[in-house]
Design a protein around this motif. Structure first.
Motif, PDB file in Angstrom:
ATOM      1  N   ARG A  77      19.048 -65.373  62.575  1.00 39.85           N
ATOM      2  CA  ARG A  77      18.033 -66.351  62.964  1.00 39.85           C
ATOM      3  C   ARG A  77      17.433 -66.960  61.698  1.00 39.85           C
ATOM      4  NH1 ARG A  77      13.191 -64.790  67.173  1.00 39.85           N
ATOM      5  NH2 ARG A  77      12.518 -66.931  67.649  1.00 39.85           N
ATOM      6  N   GLY A  78      17.341 -68.257  61.677  1.00 42.30           N
ATOM      7  CA  GLY A  78      16.777 -68.932  60.516  1.00 42.30           C
ATOM      8  C   GLY A  78      17.787 -69.321  59.462  1.00 42.30           C
ATOM      9  N   PHE A  79      19.074 -68.994  59.687  1.00 40.35           N
ATOM     10  CA  PHE A  79      20.087 -69.319  58.681  1.00 40.35           C
ATOM     11  C   PHE A  79      20.213 -70.839  58.487  1.00 40.35           C
ATOM     12  CE2 PHE A  79      24.640 -70.199  57.707  1.00 40.35           C
ATOM     13  CZ  PHE A  79      24.646 -69.712  56.404  1.00 40.35           C
ATOM     14  N   ALA A  80      20.258 -71.584  59.598  1.00 43.00           N
ATOM     15  CA  ALA A  80      20.407 -73.041  59.506  1.00 43.00           C
ATOM     16  C   ALA A  80      19.248 -73.661  58.726  1.00 43.00           C
ATOM     17  CB  ALA A  80      20.509 -73.652  60.903  1.00 43.00           C
TER      18      ALA A  80
ATOM     19  N   VAL B  72      28.153 -86.498  55.776  1.00 41.79           N
ATOM     20  CA  VAL B  72      27.775 -87.834  56.227  1.00 41.79           C
ATOM     21  C   VAL B  72      27.933 -87.906  57.739  1.00 41.79           C
ATOM     22  CG1 VAL B  72      28.329 -90.281  56.078  1.00 41.79           C
ATOM     23  CG2 VAL B  72      28.492 -88.842  54.040  1.00 41.79           C
ATOM     24  N   GLY B  73      26.923 -88.416  58.425  1.00 45.81           N
ATOM     25  CA  GLY B  73      27.001 -88.521  59.879  1.00 45.81           C
ATOM     26  C   GLY B  73      25.624 -88.492  60.501  1.00 45.81           C
ATOM     27  N   PRO B  74      25.575 -88.723  61.811  1.00 36.09           N
ATOM     28  CA  PRO B  74      24.272 -88.845  62.483  1.00 36.09           C
ATOM     29  C   PRO B  74      23.587 -87.519  62.765  1.00 36.09           C
ATOM     30  CG  PRO B  74      26.060 -89.115  64.071  1.00 36.09           C
ATOM     31  CD  PRO B  74      26.706 -89.004  62.711  1.00 36.09           C
ATOM     32  N   HIS B  75      24.305 -86.385  62.630  1.00 38.48           N
ATOM     33  CA  HIS B  75      23.736 -85.113  63.060  1.00 38.48           C
ATOM     34  C   HIS B  75      23.122 -84.309  61.920  1.00 38.48           C
ATOM     35  CE1 HIS B  75      25.548 -85.899  66.910  1.00 38.48           C
ATOM     36  NE2 HIS B  75      26.746 -85.962  66.383  1.00 38.48           N
ATOM     37  N   GLY B  76      23.230 -84.776  60.701  1.00 39.24           N
ATOM     38  CA  GLY B  76      22.637 -84.055  59.588  1.00 39.24           C
ATOM     39  C   GLY B  76      23.246 -82.687  59.367  1.00 39.24           C
ATOM     40  N   SER B  77      24.564 -82.592  59.469  1.00 37.61           N
ATOM     41  CA  SER B  77      25.242 -81.305  59.324  1.00 37.61           C
ATOM     42  C   SER B  77      25.225 -80.833  57.875  1.00 37.61           C
ATOM     43  CB  SER B  77      26.698 -81.424  59.795  1.00 37.61           C
ATOM     44  OG  SER B  77      26.750 -81.845  61.145  1.00 37.61           O
ATOM     45  N   TYR B  78      25.126 -79.525  57.709  1.00 33.74           N
ATOM     46  CA  TYR B  78      25.170 -78.923  56.384  1.00 33.74           C
ATOM     47  C   TYR B  78      26.360 -77.978  56.308  1.00 33.74           C
ATOM     48  CZ  TYR B  78      20.476 -80.720  55.629  1.00 33.74           C
ATOM     49  OH  TYR B  78      19.391 -81.549  55.473  1.00 33.74           O
ATOM     50  N   VAL B  79      26.922 -77.862  55.122  1.00 37.31           N
ATOM     51  CA  VAL B  79      28.073 -76.988  54.927  1.00 37.31           C
ATOM     52  C   VAL B  79      27.891 -76.203  53.637  1.00 37.31           C
ATOM     53  CG1 VAL B  79      29.391 -78.839  53.810  1.00 37.31           C
ATOM     54  CG2 VAL B  79      30.599 -76.870  54.776  1.00 37.31           C
ATOM     55  N   VAL B  80      28.145 -74.910  53.706  1.00 38.47           N
ATOM     56  CA  VAL B  80      28.136 -74.059  52.524  1.00 38.47           C
ATOM     57  C   VAL B  80      29.542 -74.060  51.950  1.00 38.47           C
ATOM     58  CG1 VAL B  80      27.668 -71.752  51.617  1.00 38.47           C
ATOM     59  CG2 VAL B  80      26.358 -72.605  53.567  1.00 38.47           C
ATOM     60  N   LYS B  81      29.670 -74.450  50.678  1.00 41.46           N
ATOM     61  CA  LYS B  81      30.994 -74.628  50.095  1.00 41.46           C
ATOM     62  C   LYS B  81      31.138 -73.818  48.818  1.00 41.46           C
ATOM     63  CE  LYS B  81      33.035 -78.534  50.532  1.00 41.46           C
ATOM     64  NZ  LYS B  81      33.490 -79.931  50.364  1.00 41.46           N
TER      65      LYS B  81
END
Length: 430
Positions: A27-30, A60-69
């Motif tokens: 919980r809270g990771f995002a 890039v996109g409308p949903h504001g996605s994040y990725v750990v790379k």
């Protein structure tokens, strides 16, 4: 807001963010990932005791996605069972192009690709890339990617080079397509999004024919010819069903695209047969093999797609790339024996007996490189009972010396207790 990681995370995947430990299901990771991106903090993957630095990118996109790379060129620093693990780049052709033809920007999460082929229509006939090495696509100095190099890169990024027994029956064309499209996100060439230029046929369903055709036509609009303007080319990745004479000229029929063949001119058709004679012969004689092509293509005012440049790649029934019959035998042995491994790719590196064909991931200790040698160069180091050698770098490597006989036994598979903590099937979604 969405959040994901590069590689396929499992509940056990954990990161240290701002001094706190988070599993991907915590919980809270995002929110922690979003905060880390805003504060330009670097999470640490906790797959090793000391941790491995990562970074957070916003897609890039409308949903504001994040990725750990992964940080560039750090894949081999991760634990072997970590979804972020990658073999050292120098064990494949990736080492030749990483940092030159392929550059990643940790501040944006974007990867820039330098291509050695055109994405606009040139005057004259369709063509194969210039020859280099053994009947293959472009051989470059590593500063640009050929068509084959791009296909190998996307196949690697899509994790289609990884295999675990749990993947059996799950790697369909639909999965291959989804993984490739996902791998193309965040990749740019000459300022354009690679994803927008990439066409991969959808799995054909008769009751969805009209909708599938409508989506295809909409995507192909960008490649339509227009008088007085340079014509943009698109990229095709698809499985070949047939390469044959047509009523007029010649054609390539792609699976899952039953109502639209791709036109090729006579010169390209004949050069294809000469340049890739070995690959085409092997494909024609082995029903269980697939032939994948990557090509650039244009679309005429009549809506007819024409291939301008192409490069083929043989893959096994599990969609694992193979170079030739011997390489195919090794892949088949690994799959039949239920091994976990990574299939290495050449990219634009010419083939030699020093290349690593695959890397076992289920042995005790470090990953175990496997290679096939058709020369006598390795004979002084051979252990005749196991086929193992010790390389100058003191890394144990299995070698099949084909001139001396059949394939030797593979390195032993490690025996893990049920409570050993080993996490399997982490590199590929069901």
């Amino acid at each position: 807001m969405e959040v994901s990681t590069d590689g396929v995370s499992t509940p056990g995947t954990a990161y240290e963010i701002g001094g706190q430990r988070f599993e991907v299901t915590s919980r809270g990771f995002a929110e922690a990932i979003a905060d880390a991106h805003a504060a330009r903090q670097r999470p640490r993957c906790l797959c090793t005791p000391e941790g491995v630095e990562m970074y957070v990118a916003r897609l890039v996109g409308p949903h504001g996605s994040y990725v750990v790379k992964r940080m560039p060129d750090t894949g081999s620093s991760h634990s072997c069972d970590c979804p972020s693990y990658e073999p050292p780049a120098d064990l494949s052709g990736l080492g030749q192009v990483l940092g030159t033809a392929i550059t990643e920007d940790p501040t944006t999460g974007q990867t820039n690709l330098r291509l050695g082929f055109s994405l606009t229509k040139l005057a004259g006939q369709a063509q194969l890339p210039p020859a280099g090495g053994k009947s293959e696509s472009v051989a470059t100095d590593g500063t640009k990617l050929s068509l084959r190099g791009l296909l190998h890169y996307l196949w690697d990024q899509a994790e289609l080079t990884k295999w675990h027994p749990g993947f059996a029956g799950k790697r369909t064309w639909g999965t291959v397509r989804r993984q490739l499209l996902s791998a193309s996100e965040g990749k740019f060439a000459r300022g354009d999004s690679l994803r927008s230029r990439l066409y991969i046929p959808e799995t054909f369903l008769l009751d969805q024919r009209d909708a599938i055709n409508a989506r295809r036509s909409a995507q192909w609009l960008q490649a339509l010819s227009a008088p007085g303007k340079p014509q943009r080319l698109m990229l095709l990745i698809g499985e070949v069903k047939e390469i044959a004479p047509a009523r007029y000229g010649f054609k390539v029929v792609v699976k899952h695209l039953p109502d639209q063949a791709f036109s090729i001119d006579q010169q390209l058709y004949r050069r294809l047969g000469r340049r890739f004679e070995t690959e085409l012969a092997l494909w024609g004689s082995c029903d269980h093999m697939h032939m994948v092509i990557i090509s650039t293509f244009s679309v005429s005012e009549l809506g007819i797609p024409t291939i301008r440049e192409l490069s083929p790649m043989l893959v096994s029934r599990q969609w694992l790339p193979i170079e030739d019959m011997l390489d195919g035998q090794l892949v088949d042995r690994l799959v039949i024996q239920g091994r976990t491994f990574i299939k290495t790719l050449r990219y634009d590196h010419s083939w030699s007996s020093l290349d690593v064909n695959a890397i076992l991931m289920d042995c005790d200790g470090a990953p175990y490189p496997l290679r096939i040698s058709q020369t006598a160069e390795d004979s002084p180091l051979e252990c005749r009972t196991t086929g193992s050698v010790v390389t100058p770098e003191h890394l144990q490597t299995w070698v099949w010396l084909t001139h001396q006989g059949p394939m030797p036994s593979l390195p032993a598979k490690a025996l893990f207790r049920a409570d050993s903590g080993l996490k399997v099937a982490r590199h590929y979604p069901s």
